[in-house]
Each structure stands twice: as C-alpha cells, then as structure tokens.
Design a protein around this motif. Structure first.
Motif, PDB file in Angstrom:
ATOM      1  N   LEU A 181       4.569  12.669  29.779  1.00 58.43           N
ATOM      2  CA  LEU A 181       4.673  11.728  30.841  1.00 58.43           C
ATOM      3  C   LEU A 181       6.199  11.764  31.380  1.00 58.43           C
ATOM      4  O   LEU A 181       6.409  11.497  32.614  1.00 58.43           O
ATOM      5  CB  LEU A 181       4.358  10.369  30.633  1.00 58.43           C
ATOM      6  CG  LEU A 181       2.764  10.077  30.549  1.00 58.43           C
ATOM      7  CD1 LEU A 181       2.474   8.703  29.699  1.00 58.43           C
ATOM      8  CD2 LEU A 181       2.484   9.924  32.008  1.00 58.43           C
TER       9      LEU A 181
ATOM     10  N   VAL B  47       6.329  14.893  33.634  1.00 60.29           N
ATOM     11  CA  VAL B  47       5.778  14.634  34.765  1.00 60.29           C
ATOM     12  C   VAL B  47       6.723  13.588  35.607  1.00 60.29           C
ATOM     13  O   VAL B  47       6.994  13.962  36.752  1.00 60.29           O
ATOM     14  CB  VAL B  47       4.372  13.935  34.564  1.00 60.29           C
ATOM     15  CG1 VAL B  47       4.055  13.315  35.823  1.00 60.29           C
ATOM     16  CG2 VAL B  47       3.563  14.611  33.871  1.00 60.29           C
ATOM     17  N   GLY B  48       7.399  12.652  35.082  1.00 62.35           N
ATOM     18  CA  GLY B  48       8.135  11.682  35.836  1.00 62.35           C
ATOM     19  C   GLY B  48       9.340  12.273  36.375  1.00 62.35           C
ATOM     20  O   GLY B  48       9.950  12.046  37.372  1.00 62.35           O
TER      21      GLY B  48
ATOM     22  N   ALA C 107      -2.777   6.270  39.393  1.00 61.64           N
ATOM     23  CA  ALA C 107      -1.747   7.381  39.426  1.00 61.64           C
ATOM     24  C   ALA C 107      -0.702   6.451  40.628  1.00 61.64           C
ATOM     25  O   ALA C 107       0.402   6.842  40.341  1.00 61.64           O
ATOM     26  CB  ALA C 107      -2.017   8.571  40.649  1.00 61.64           C
TER      27      ALA C 107
ATOM     28  N   ILE D 125       1.541   4.413  38.105  1.00 58.46           N
ATOM     29  CA  ILE D 125       2.172   5.414  37.265  1.00 58.46           C
ATOM     30  C   ILE D 125       3.569   5.850  38.294  1.00 58.46           C
ATOM     31  O   ILE D 125       4.838   5.974  37.873  1.00 58.46           O
ATOM     32  CB  ILE D 125       1.719   6.666  36.846  1.00 58.46           C
ATOM     33  CG1 ILE D 125       0.515   6.258  35.745  1.00 58.46           C
ATOM     34  CG2 ILE D 125       2.613   7.642  36.280  1.00 58.46           C
ATOM     35  CD1 ILE D 125      -0.281   7.533  35.369  1.00 58.46           C
TER      36      ILE D 125
ATOM     37  N   ASP E 104       4.903  12.117  43.023  1.00 60.12           N
ATOM     38  CA  ASP E 104       4.551  11.453  41.633  1.00 60.12           C
ATOM     39  C   ASP E 104       2.984  11.303  41.632  1.00 60.12           C
ATOM     40  O   ASP E 104       2.154  11.210  40.704  1.00 60.12           O
ATOM     41  CB  ASP E 104       4.930   9.878  41.846  1.00 60.12           C
ATOM     42  CG  ASP E 104       6.595  10.074  41.397  1.00 60.12           C
ATOM     43  OD1 ASP E 104       6.972  11.112  40.833  1.00 60.12           O
ATOM     44  OD2 ASP E 104       7.183   9.162  41.853  1.00 60.12           O
TER      45      ASP E 104
ATOM     46  N   SER F 230       0.905  12.954  38.636  1.00 59.29           N
ATOM     47  CA  SER F 230       0.241  11.784  37.517  1.00 59.29           C
ATOM     48  C   SER F 230      -1.285  12.287  37.646  1.00 59.29           C
ATOM     49  O   SER F 230      -1.674  12.175  36.383  1.00 59.29           O
ATOM     50  CB  SER F 230       0.363  10.484  38.076  1.00 59.29           C
ATOM     51  OG  SER F 230       1.745  10.079  38.143  1.00 59.29           O
ATOM     52  N   THR F 231      -1.871  12.395  38.723  1.00 66.41           N
ATOM     53  CA  THR F 231      -3.122  12.873  38.714  1.00 66.41           C
ATOM     54  C   THR F 231      -3.491  14.111  38.293  1.00 66.41           C
ATOM     55  O   THR F 231      -4.485  14.363  37.159  1.00 66.41           O
ATOM     56  CB  THR F 231      -3.843  12.950  40.105  1.00 66.41           C
ATOM     57  OG1 THR F 231      -3.436  11.571  40.690  1.00 66.41           O
ATOM     58  CG2 THR F 231      -5.177  12.794  40.128  1.00 66.41           C
TER      59      THR F 231
ATOM     60  N   VAL G  70      -1.960  14.511  34.016  1.00 66.49           N
ATOM     61  CA  VAL G  70      -2.206  13.380  33.015  1.00 66.49           C
ATOM     62  C   VAL G  70      -3.573  12.772  33.016  1.00 66.49           C
ATOM     63  O   VAL G  70      -4.428  13.131  32.257  1.00 66.49           O
ATOM     64  CB  VAL G  70      -1.208  12.125  33.071  1.00 66.49           C
ATOM     65  CG1 VAL G  70      -1.381  11.011  32.153  1.00 66.49           C
ATOM     66  CG2 VAL G  70       0.011  12.809  33.150  1.00 66.49           C
TER      67      VAL G  70
ATOM     68  N   GLY H  53       1.212   2.035  34.504  1.00 70.88           N
ATOM     69  CA  GLY H  53       2.594   1.836  35.393  1.00 70.88           C
ATOM     70  C   GLY H  53       2.794   0.411  35.517  1.00 70.88           C
ATOM     71  O   GLY H  53       3.896   0.013  35.088  1.00 70.88           O
TER      72      GLY H  53
END
Lengths: 34, 602
Positions: B27, B30-31, B146, B149, B173, B177-178, B181, B417
């Motif tokens: 994560l 990803v972020g 998503a 998040i 984002d 996220s989709t 994750v 989130g």
C-alpha cells in the motif's frame, strides 16, 4: 408518475453533490488551504 | 466468558497483524506512486486505464481539484447505480425477471453503495438482478473503497510533504488502489470462498420440495398492503402451508470477496453473512473477518512507511487495537450471559456439548457465541456492515458495543481509508489538546497545527454526531419514523439510533427490527449517508491541502513524541472523550435503559 419520481431523485442526487462542492468552497474561503 | 472466545480473539488479532504488515508495504508503494513489489505485471493494466480515460497520473492536484474530481466521480457513480436499478427489467442477467427497484429505494441504495456504506433497505435476492448486483453494486464496492484509500493517501502524503501545493492525483490514486490492491486480493479471496462453498453461478433460482410441509401464520394484508387489525386492534393473521422452498442463486463469491475487503458489507442475500451460500463454514467466517480488517490495518503500516517512521504507524495501530480488543471483550461477555427473561421461564442456557451457552437468539448455530460476537464487533469497528448474526437480538450491552464502535466515528480500524483518515483527525485533536495543556504550538509529524487546521478537524469530527442525533430526533418525533419500529420502548429507540448511526458513519449494518424500506427512511438515511461521507471528506482534504503546504519541521527536544505509549493513550482518550460527550445521553435512552429494564426481571 415514476418519471416524476426519477427526476426528483436525480435532482436530489445532483443537489447533494452540489452541496458538498459548496462546502468545499466555504472551507476554501475560511482560508489557509489553497 | 469462555476461553474459546478469548482464544478466537487472540488468533484473529495475530493473523490480522501478520498479514497486514506485508500488505502495508504494498500500500505504501501504491500511495507513493512507486513500482509495486511483486505486482509489476499489472502495470500494463494501470497504463491502459490512464490511456482510456485520458489521465496524466503525474499531474498533481491541489486539494480543491482533488475534491472536485472525487465529487464528480461519486456523483456520476450515484446516477449510474440509480439508473441501473431503475432499468434492470430491460437489462441482461435477470433470470428472475425482477422489475425496476422503487425510486426511493434506488435513491437510497445508489447513495449507500457510492459512499461505501452499503446500507440495504431491500432484500437482495428479491430485488436485485444479477446485472445490478455485479455491475452497479459490486462495481461500487471496488470504486467506493478505492475512493476511501485515495483520500487517506492524500492526507498521508500531505503529512509527509515539504511545502507542496499538490496532494496527489485522484484518478491515479483511484486506479492504483483498484489495480494493485483491491482486484488481486478480491480474486484470491473469491476463489478461496468458492472453495469453501460460496456459490458462483448465473442460474435461475431453484425450487426444492420440502420433505415436511410447513404450516405457519402471517399477518393478513388489506387492499392497501397494510396489516389488517380486528376490532380490538390486534393483527389479523392467516394460516398458510408451504410445500416448496425457493433457493436463491447467483454470482455470490465474486461479490462476497470485495464486500469484505472493501469494508462494504452489502450482502448478496438479505441474511448477509448468516446465509450459508455467503458464509458456509467456520473457516470462511474467520477469513471473512480477517478480510474486513486487513486493508484498514495495513494502511496503518503504510502510513508509517510513507511518513518515514514505521513507529508512527504502529502507534495508530496500537490505539485502534486496544480500543477494539476492549470493546470486543465487553460484547463477548455480554453475549455469553444467559437471557434473564428466558432464565425466568426455566430455559437451559448453560454451555454444554449441545449448545454454545448464553444468548443464542438471532445467532447461527454454526458460529455460536464467540464467532458471532467477534463478527459483530469486527464489522462495526471497521465500517463494513456485513452481519453473521442479527444485531437486534444482541443483549442490550452486546448491542451497545456495535453502536459505540460506530459512534467513535468508525476509526477503530474503520473503513478502508476512512478509518485511518478519521483516526489521523483524532490524532491532530489529541496533539492540539496536549499542546494546550503544556503551552506549546501543537505539531504532528513536524507540521504545525494552526487555527485553520483545527477548524477543519472540528468540522470533520462534528459532522457525523450532528447527523446521527438530529436524524434520530427527527425520526422519533415523526409518525413516519415511529411507524417503522418493531419493538416499542427503549429497544425501539435503539433501532432508530442504530439506523442513523450506521448510515451517517457509513457502516451499513442494520440492527434489524426497523422497517426502513419506506420513503421516509430511504430519504432520511440516504441524506445522512451522503453527508456523513462527503461532508467529512471535504474538511479532511482541506486539511491535507493546508498540511501539504507547510514545511516539515525538524524534531527537537521540545517536540512531543507521537510514537510512544503516552501518545497512544492520548489518542484513545481523544476518541473516547468525543464519543462519550456526543452519545452518552442517547445511549442511556436506548441500550442502557433496556439493560436496566431487562435485568430487573424477577
């Protein structure tokens, strides 16, 4: 009748979305976050 | 309380922690927009999404642009979900030929699924076609998760940033996220659940002949659809005999996975995770609970990595875990008690080889007290809302726990989130209170907390209590609101309080017992759901914009540490203080009054 209901609920959804955008605008006007 | 309940709780927390730590690494990547370890093969799918949508993921957005993009996406999403429900009679994958969903119910459901609430006033198997379930509802299960998040990534990046005008790119984002994750985890979980017996098909509903016809009575309805009453005001009933049972089918496993991982909670069937086709085994039940906490817990660790200090993530995780364990122990203890009303009738409620012991009303015998009590706490601590037992049948104090966990603001792990951004808002409140006490300008992670930030913190914290308390007051003072109550008195008040609490905090679980599929409740709860989600996200994103623009000050000997036991205590104190101040009077009128009444039975 159902079409009228649909229009009311679609307008309500758009209105609620607009309300949140207005809140964002008001928060921005409070200053400091632009 | 039995030892097995505590062992189950300990095993649950251990598994969540062990799995969340590595997921936190994913994560964080990803972020931060970095290559995702082990999932680089999904990068072409990410790029394809950008190309199709015409997005430049590298283009930073200020908080206002980020908010407008989010609202545009959510508003259009709500209209799409509404349209699919209203037009499902003309759409494919509808073997039961279900007609259009009623306009007020479609409105409520559209807002509910777009906001990750997944409150369901309808019965899934009697209302929604497979197309509506898959495209509109399951689709929003991914996208609303998503979105949550994305918001927490924006806030965490703002805390980590040094004088930046950007909080990130909403579309990037959402896509990352989709793709990296939610999709991979859902595929793995769906396959596992299918292996456990969760169904996945497009077959029409099956008709099974009953071995023994069942005779039952039900209220007789008048021409207006309302129950008929005799001269004394008692309901008129009619005796019916059932010889067949309709067994609902559908693509359940694929929806079940994201329902849990995305803390959505909207069941394919009306009985939700109490239905054997949604939650067939004890192992499936355990894994579903873990799936609910997995991403919210992992986001704590991702937060630590993204701000460059893993201890910060552990501190937030510890505060959530302590609150969760304490509340869960209360729920497990309360449900392990014998019901005094049944006790007075001489009913055996002791644990034995034949029964779990304690309050088994509304619980699946497959799961018993421990797995039902734990599930109730997990689903309300995280803003999931799936249920494997009927919360209306919990003991009064057992029902108070889910209520309180939601009323804390869904920050005890909370939604994907939303739980972490809610807890970070409380962290800012905590350091502000501490700053007042010691006479220093409050700081969090090197960012000075100033007047504008505290205005946004206050707004974010006060939105949901206002909606819950004002909405409950409106419902209990109106005829349409009272008409939905199944049980009068304190329990009926709890039913309404629970509905508003669940809606405004975007949980979506139902106490049940409240007839909420009426125009009054569909509209009232729909508005609470929408404002509870987005009127909180706006100040959180404004906060992100403000924090991102500030320099990150170096730690000095005068800096209050935010990674130790003192801060954890402060954070727990802030959550409890706000929750208690807001909700104790309402809780006293509901579950507390009911507890006192129940245990006065001689």
């Amino acid at each position: 009748m159902d079409i009228l209901n649909d229009l009311v609920f679609i307008a309500a959804t758009l209105g609620l979305t607009g309300l949140i955008c207005a809140l964002a605008h008001a928060c921005d006007k409070l200053g400091g976050a632009s | 309380m039995h030892t097995d309940a505590l062992l189950l709780l300990a095993a649950f927390m251990a598994v969540v922690t062990v799995l969340a730590w590595p997921l936190g690494r994913v994560l964080a990547a990803v972020g931060d927009g970095k290559p995702v370890p082990g999932l680089g093969w999904l990068a072409p799918l990410e790029r394809l999404c950008y190309r199709v949508a015409g997005i430049d993921p590298a283009q930073g957005m200020g908080w206002k642009s980020y908010t407008l993009a989010l609202m545009l996406f959510s508003g259009l999403g709500a209209l799409l979900v509404y349209a699919v429900q209203r037009l499902q009679g003309f759409l494919p994958f509808n073997p039961q030929q279900l007609g259009a969903v009623a306009p007020d119910s479609a409105f409520n459901t559209a807002l509910s699924f777009v906001t990750n609430t997944n409150w369901q006033g309808y019965s899934g198997e009697q209302t929604m076609s497979y197309f509506s379930q898959m495209v509109a509802l399951a689709g929003q299960n991914f996208l609303s998760a998503a979105t949550g998040i994305a918001v927490v990534f924006a806030l965490v990046r703002a805390l980590a940033a040094r004088s930046s005008r950007s909080v990130g790119n909403f579309w990037a984002d959402l896509v990352r996220s989709t793709v990296y994750v939610l999709l991979p985890l859902s595929v793995v979980l769906a396959v596992f659940l299918a292996g456990q017996g969760v169904i996945q098909n497009f077959a029409p509903y099956q008709q099974a002949a009953l071995l023994d016809p069942v005779t039952y009575s039900q209220p007789k309805l008048g021409p207006d659809g309302q129950p008929l009453k005799d001269a004394a005001g008692n309901p008129v009933t009619e005796a019916l005999t059932a010889t067949t049972q309709t067994i609902a089918m559908g693509p359940v496993a694929s929806q079940e996975a994201i329902k849990m991982l995305g803390t959505n909670g909207g069941g394919f069937f009306n009985a939700n995770s109490a239905h054997p086709y949604e939650n067939p085994t004890a192992l499936a039940n355990f894994v579903q609970m873990v799936a609910i906490f997995l991403i919210p817990a992992a986001l704590c660790f991702a937060f630590g990595r993204m701000v460059g200090d893993a201890r910060q993530g552990w501190a937030v995780f510890a505060a959530m875990a302590i609150l969760f364990v304490a509340m869960t122990v209360v729920a497990l203890w309360a449900e392990g008690q014998a019901h005094p009303g049944l006790q007075a009738l001489g009913v055996d409620q002791a644990a034995s080889s034949l029964q779990a012991g304690g309050n088994m009303e509304g619980k699946e015998t497959r799961f018993g007290i421990a797995a039902s009590g734990l599930f109730a706490a997990v689903t309300t601590a995280a803003s999931c809302g799936a249920v494997n037992a009927m919360h209306d049948s919990l003991m009064p104090l057992g029902g108070l726990v889910p209520l309180a966990l939601m009323q804390f603001g869904e920050v005890v792990f909370g939604g994907v989130g939303s739980g972490l951004y809610g807890m970070l808002v409380f962290a800012l409140l905590g350091v502000f209170i501490a700053g007042l006490m010691i006479g220093r300008t409050p700081e969090y992670l090197g960012k000075k907390i100033q007047a504008f930030d505290m205005k946004m913190v206050s707004l974010a914290i006060l939105v949901t209590p206002t909606l819950v308390l004002a909405g409950t007051a409106l419902a209990v003072s109106s005829e349409a609101g009272i008409a939905g109550i199944a049980n009068p008195g304190a329990h009926g008040f709890s039913e309404i309080l629970y509905a508003l609490t669940s809606a405004a905090n975007n949980n979506g679980s139902a106490f049940a017992g409240l007839s909420a599929n009426t125009p009054f409740y569909n509209v009232l709860l729909g508005m609470a759901i929408w404002l509870g989600r987005f009127a909180m996200i706006v100040p959180v994103l404004a906060l992100a914009g403000s924090l991102a623009a500030k320099p990150r000050l170096a730690t000095t000997s005068g800096t209050m540490p935010t990674h130790g036991p003192l801060f954890v205590t402060l954070l727990i104190g802030a959550v409890l203080l706000v929750g208690v101040l807001n909700y104790v009077p309402a809780l006293a009128l509901g579950p507390v009054a009911e507890h006192l009444q129940l245990f006065s039975v001689k």
